[in-house]
Design a protein around this motif. Structure first.
Motif, PDB file in Angstrom:
ATOM      1  N   MET A   3       0.839  -1.187   0.000  1.00 15.75           N
ATOM      2  CA  MET A   3       0.000   0.000   0.000  1.00 15.75           C
ATOM      3  C   MET A   3       0.878   1.243   0.000  1.00 15.75           C
ATOM      4  O   MET A   3       1.882   1.277   0.688  1.00 15.75           O
ATOM      5  CB  MET A   3      -0.906   0.016   1.234  1.00 15.75           C
ATOM      6  CG  MET A   3      -1.873  -1.131   1.291  1.00 15.75           C
ATOM      7  SD  MET A   3      -2.897  -1.046   2.782  1.00 15.75           S
ATOM      8  CE  MET A   3      -3.749  -2.623   2.637  1.00 15.75           C
ATOM      9  N   HIS A  47      -0.225   6.590   3.050  1.00 19.00           N
ATOM     10  CA  HIS A  47      -1.555   7.070   3.421  1.00 19.00           C
ATOM     11  C   HIS A  47      -1.441   7.854   4.724  1.00 19.00           C
ATOM     12  O   HIS A  47      -0.892   7.351   5.712  1.00 19.00           O
ATOM     13  CB  HIS A  47      -2.532   5.908   3.611  1.00 19.00           C
ATOM     14  CG  HIS A  47      -2.947   5.265   2.335  1.00 19.00           C
ATOM     15  ND1 HIS A  47      -3.185   3.902   2.217  1.00 19.00           N
ATOM     16  CD2 HIS A  47      -3.164   5.784   1.095  1.00 19.00           C
ATOM     17  CE1 HIS A  47      -3.539   3.623   0.976  1.00 19.00           C
ATOM     18  NE2 HIS A  47      -3.525   4.740   0.284  1.00 19.00           N
ATOM     19  N   ALA A  61      -6.151   8.170   2.832  1.00 21.36           N
ATOM     20  CA  ALA A  61      -6.331   6.750   3.141  1.00 21.36           C
ATOM     21  C   ALA A  61      -7.688   6.257   2.660  1.00 21.36           C
ATOM     22  O   ALA A  61      -8.653   7.033   2.586  1.00 21.36           O
ATOM     23  CB  ALA A  61      -6.208   6.537   4.647  1.00 21.36           C
ATOM     24  N   PRO A  62      -7.793   4.973   2.331  1.00 22.56           N
ATOM     25  CA  PRO A  62      -9.102   4.411   1.996  1.00 22.56           C
ATOM     26  C   PRO A  62     -10.030   4.435   3.206  1.00 22.56           C
ATOM     27  O   PRO A  62      -9.599   4.730   4.334  1.00 22.56           O
ATOM     28  CB  PRO A  62      -8.763   2.979   1.575  1.00 22.56           C
ATOM     29  CG  PRO A  62      -7.467   2.677   2.246  1.00 22.56           C
ATOM     30  CD  PRO A  62      -6.718   3.980   2.296  1.00 22.56           C
ATOM     31  N   PRO A  65      -8.651   1.825   6.290  1.00 23.84           N
ATOM     32  CA  PRO A  65      -7.216   1.612   6.113  1.00 23.84           C
ATOM     33  C   PRO A  65      -6.683   0.528   7.032  1.00 23.84           C
ATOM     34  O   PRO A  65      -7.282   0.208   8.064  1.00 23.84           O
ATOM     35  CB  PRO A  65      -6.624   2.968   6.487  1.00 23.84           C
ATOM     36  CG  PRO A  65      -7.598   3.516   7.480  1.00 23.84           C
ATOM     37  CD  PRO A  65      -8.957   3.059   7.019  1.00 23.84           C
ATOM     38  N   ASP A  68      -4.348  -0.223   9.756  1.00 26.99           N
ATOM     39  CA  ASP A  68      -3.704   0.643  10.746  1.00 26.99           C
ATOM     40  C   ASP A  68      -2.185   0.555  10.695  1.00 26.99           C
ATOM     41  O   ASP A  68      -1.488   1.556  10.885  1.00 26.99           O
ATOM     42  CB  ASP A  68      -4.190   0.296  12.152  1.00 26.99           C
ATOM     43  CG  ASP A  68      -5.631   0.735  12.409  1.00 26.99           C
ATOM     44  OD1 ASP A  68      -6.235   1.344  11.504  1.00 26.99           O
ATOM     45  OD2 ASP A  68      -6.148   0.457  13.508  1.00 26.99           O
ATOM     46  N   THR A 128      -0.177   0.384   8.352  1.00 24.86           N
ATOM     47  CA  THR A 128       0.484   1.106   7.258  1.00 24.86           C
ATOM     48  C   THR A 128       0.105   2.585   7.223  1.00 24.86           C
ATOM     49  O   THR A 128       0.467   3.300   6.290  1.00 24.86           O
ATOM     50  CB  THR A 128       0.135   0.473   5.898  1.00 24.86           C
ATOM     51  OG1 THR A 128      -1.263   0.629   5.628  1.00 24.86           O
ATOM     52  CG2 THR A 128       0.490  -1.007   5.871  1.00 24.86           C
ATOM     53  N   LEU A 129      -0.585   3.069   8.238  1.00 25.11           N
ATOM     54  CA  LEU A 129      -1.116   4.429   8.247  1.00 25.11           C
ATOM     55  C   LEU A 129      -0.160   5.401   8.946  1.00 25.11           C
ATOM     56  O   LEU A 129       0.473   5.067   9.936  1.00 25.11           O
ATOM     57  CB  LEU A 129      -2.462   4.443   8.971  1.00 25.11           C
ATOM     58  CG  LEU A 129      -3.328   5.699   8.859  1.00 25.11           C
ATOM     59  CD1 LEU A 129      -3.758   5.938   7.423  1.00 25.11           C
ATOM     60  CD2 LEU A 129      -4.551   5.557   9.770  1.00 25.11           C
ATOM     61  N   ARG A 133      -5.302   2.985  14.980  1.00 27.30           N
ATOM     62  CA  ARG A 133      -5.502   4.367  14.544  1.00 27.30           C
ATOM     63  C   ARG A 133      -6.249   5.147  15.627  1.00 27.30           C
ATOM     64  O   ARG A 133      -7.161   4.639  16.266  1.00 27.30           O
ATOM     65  CB  ARG A 133      -6.302   4.379  13.253  1.00 27.30           C
ATOM     66  CG  ARG A 133      -6.662   5.775  12.759  1.00 27.30           C
ATOM     67  CD  ARG A 133      -7.481   5.711  11.491  1.00 27.30           C
ATOM     68  NE  ARG A 133      -7.773   7.057  10.986  1.00 27.30           N
ATOM     69  CZ  ARG A 133      -8.361   7.297   9.838  1.00 27.30           C
ATOM     70  NH1 ARG A 133      -8.759   6.293   9.061  1.00 27.30           N
ATOM     71  NH2 ARG A 133      -8.584   8.536   9.450  1.00 27.30           N
TER      72      ARG A 133
END
Length: 239
Positions: free
Chosen positions: A1, A4, A56-57, A60, A62, A64-65, A232
């Protein structure tokens, strides 16, 4: 990904962020390791297209955020205990690092003192198939100066696939993969996020190209770091 960033106010995001690309260091730039990656050229303001690219989608992952946050720290409190209330009993305090003023990137190789440039962490030693599940890093800017986090827009798994077309699930993504990616003529876009004293980030530094920076700042900036698995929103967002 890809990169983001969690945000609620796009104008607040744009106020903190600038965009550039990377380049490979030249032989005469002896402060750096050969082949190191550093920001190239001028930083420019974020556009609406840039904001959309890092949005972010809806759901998301978490791990990779990226979040821009205010860690719960007050002068005199032990830094070692800052992450204790955040929900991961196995989180680790990594310590502090001091960056001098005016550094384009801040991390050096402890063995020879040369700067390593933008790089990928490997605390969790995760292979390709699990690289997106690593711990995220919390950073707190202790000041006194402004500090930046620079993040690459393309993730380690995508770079690994591009550089190693015959990749397999147990290959280990590495900083060298990013260096080879750029050396082959492929660009990488980077985002620089401004952090004042007392501000910080939560970011997947095992998964994204990154480094700290004090470029164009006239004061040094120390930072403290922790690693852990955090959901998140565990810290209050600044944007």
């Amino acid at each position: 990904m890809p990169l983001h960033i969690a945000y609620g106010d796009p104008s607040a995001l744009r106020a903190r962020c600038e965009i550039a690309t990377v380049r490979t260091t030249r032989p005469e730039e002896t402060a750096y390791e050969p082949g190191a990656l550093i920001p190239a050229g001028q930083w420019r303001p974020m556009t609406g297209v840039d904001v959309k690219a890092v949005t972010a989608p809806r759901r998301p992952l978490d791990s990779t955020l990226v979040e821009i946050v205010r860690p719960p720290y007050r002068e005199g409190l032990p830094l070692e205990a800052l992450a204790d209330p955040l929900g991961d009993p196995d989180s680790v305090y990594l310590g502090q690092a001091l960056a001098k003023a005016g550094m384009a990137t801040t991390t050096d190789n402890y063995e020879d003192g040369r700067l390593i440039g933008l790089h990928l962490d490997n605390w969790d030693k995760l292979p390709y198939a699990g690289k997106h599940t690593g711990r995220r890093r919390i950073c707190l800017n202790l000041g006194p100066g402004v500090r930046y986090i620079i993040l690459g827009a393309i993730d380690a798994q995508a770079v690994c696939r591009a550089v190693h077309p015959d990749y397999h699930a147990d290959r280990y993504p590495h900083t060298q993969d990013y260096r080879d990616y750029v050396a082959s003529g492929r660009p990488i876009r980077i985002v620089r996020i401004r952090l004042a004293r007392g501000e910080g980030y939560v970011a997947p530094t095992e998964y994204l190209l990154h480094d700290g920076s004090t470029e164009a700042q006239d004061r040094p900036a120390a930072a403290a770091f922790w690693l852990g698995h955090w959901p998140r929103g565990i810290l209050p967002s600044l944007i």
